[in-house]
Design a protein around this motif. Structure first.
Motif, PDB file in Angstrom:
ATOM      1  N   GLN A 165      20.580 -17.272  26.235  1.00  0.00           N
ATOM      2  CA  GLN A 165      19.588 -18.162  25.634  1.00  0.00           C
ATOM      3  C   GLN A 165      18.661 -17.386  24.710  1.00  0.00           C
ATOM      4  O   GLN A 165      18.148 -17.937  23.751  1.00  0.00           O
ATOM      5  CB  GLN A 165      18.791 -18.888  26.715  1.00  0.00           C
ATOM      6  N   ASP A 166      18.446 -16.114  25.013  1.00  0.00           N
ATOM      7  CA  ASP A 166      17.597 -15.258  24.180  1.00  0.00           C
ATOM      8  C   ASP A 166      18.384 -13.985  23.891  1.00  0.00           C
ATOM      9  O   ASP A 166      18.437 -13.065  24.704  1.00  0.00           O
ATOM     10  CB  ASP A 166      16.292 -14.945  24.912  1.00  0.00           C
ATOM     11  N   GLN A 211      24.610 -16.510  21.368  1.00  0.00           N
ATOM     12  CA  GLN A 211      23.450 -17.396  21.452  1.00  0.00           C
ATOM     13  C   GLN A 211      23.907 -18.760  21.936  1.00  0.00           C
ATOM     14  O   GLN A 211      24.838 -19.335  21.376  1.00  0.00           O
ATOM     15  CB  GLN A 211      22.793 -17.517  20.077  1.00  0.00           C
ATOM     16  N   SER A 212      23.267 -19.251  22.996  1.00  0.00           N
ATOM     17  CA  SER A 212      23.673 -20.523  23.577  1.00  0.00           C
ATOM     18  C   SER A 212      22.459 -21.276  24.079  1.00  0.00           C
ATOM     19  O   SER A 212      21.555 -20.677  24.678  1.00  0.00           O
ATOM     20  CB  SER A 212      24.638 -20.274  24.740  1.00  0.00           C
ATOM     21  N   ALA A 213      22.441 -22.570  23.862  1.00  0.00           N
ATOM     22  CA  ALA A 213      21.373 -23.399  24.408  1.00  0.00           C
ATOM     23  C   ALA A 213      21.591 -23.624  25.898  1.00  0.00           C
ATOM     24  O   ALA A 213      20.656 -23.880  26.645  1.00  0.00           O
ATOM     25  CB  ALA A 213      21.319 -24.744  23.680  1.00  0.00           C
ATOM     26  N   ALA A 262      22.742 -22.543  29.832  1.00  0.00           N
ATOM     27  CA  ALA A 262      22.481 -21.398  30.695  1.00  0.00           C
ATOM     28  C   ALA A 262      23.620 -21.225  31.692  1.00  0.00           C
ATOM     29  O   ALA A 262      24.225 -22.202  32.131  1.00  0.00           O
ATOM     30  CB  ALA A 262      21.168 -21.594  31.452  1.00  0.00           C
ATOM     31  N   GLU A 316      20.047 -12.995  31.296  1.00  0.00           N
ATOM     32  CA  GLU A 316      20.346 -14.399  30.976  1.00  0.00           C
ATOM     33  C   GLU A 316      20.892 -15.174  32.172  1.00  0.00           C
ATOM     34  O   GLU A 316      21.301 -16.319  32.026  1.00  0.00           O
ATOM     35  CB  GLU A 316      21.331 -14.461  29.803  1.00  0.00           C
TER      36      GLU A 316
END
Length: 136
Positions: free
Chosen positions: A16-17, A54-56, A58, A125
């Motif tokens: 996510q970050d 990068q992924s919205a 989790a 993450e």
């Protein structure tokens, strides 16, 4: 021969970050990306690649998503702990860790072995990462 028999396997882990993940992999695991593109970092270990993207979404972190096979799990675990990595403590029927390491009989990932000594931690993450040493 199957259609994927000669294909290479590459792990992809959600982040996510991405910058937080880069810091974790650098500071805690001593790994630096070999390539980076918008939205992703590529790493190479032992001739295999894995990517953080990068992924919205989790990771649930409830199962091992990637693992390393090591020659000395006690030394690796001690060094990772020294760097601030927190290992999971598990106490389930048939699986119990002591100081973050479990003795596992007949675990499949250990090719040609009678079992494995293994431990798990989560990255920044929430991805569940394993380290294992074959028992011969």
């Amino acid at each position: 021969m199957g259609i994927l028999d000669d294909a290479r396997v590459a792990t992809r882990l959600p982040a996510q970050d991405l910058e937080r993940a880069r810091r974790f992999y650098s500071e805690k695991l001593d790994l630096e990306p070999i390539d980076e593109r918008p939205g992703g970092l590529l790493y190479r270990c032992g001739g295999s690649d894995f990517a953080l993207f990068q992924s919205a979404g989790a990771s649930p972190g409830t199962f091992t998503q990637m693992g390393w096979e090591v020659d000395d799990i006690e030394a690796v675990t001690a060094e990772l702990k020294r760097r601030g990595v927190v290992f999971e403590e598990v106490d389930l029927p048939g699986l119990r860790t002591v100081d973050g390491i479990a003795d596992i009989e007949g675990n499949y990932p250990s090719k040609g072995a009678t079992g494995e000594r293994g431990g798990w931690f989560r990255d920044s993450e929430g991805n569940m990462i394993g380290v294992g040493q074959p028992v011969r």
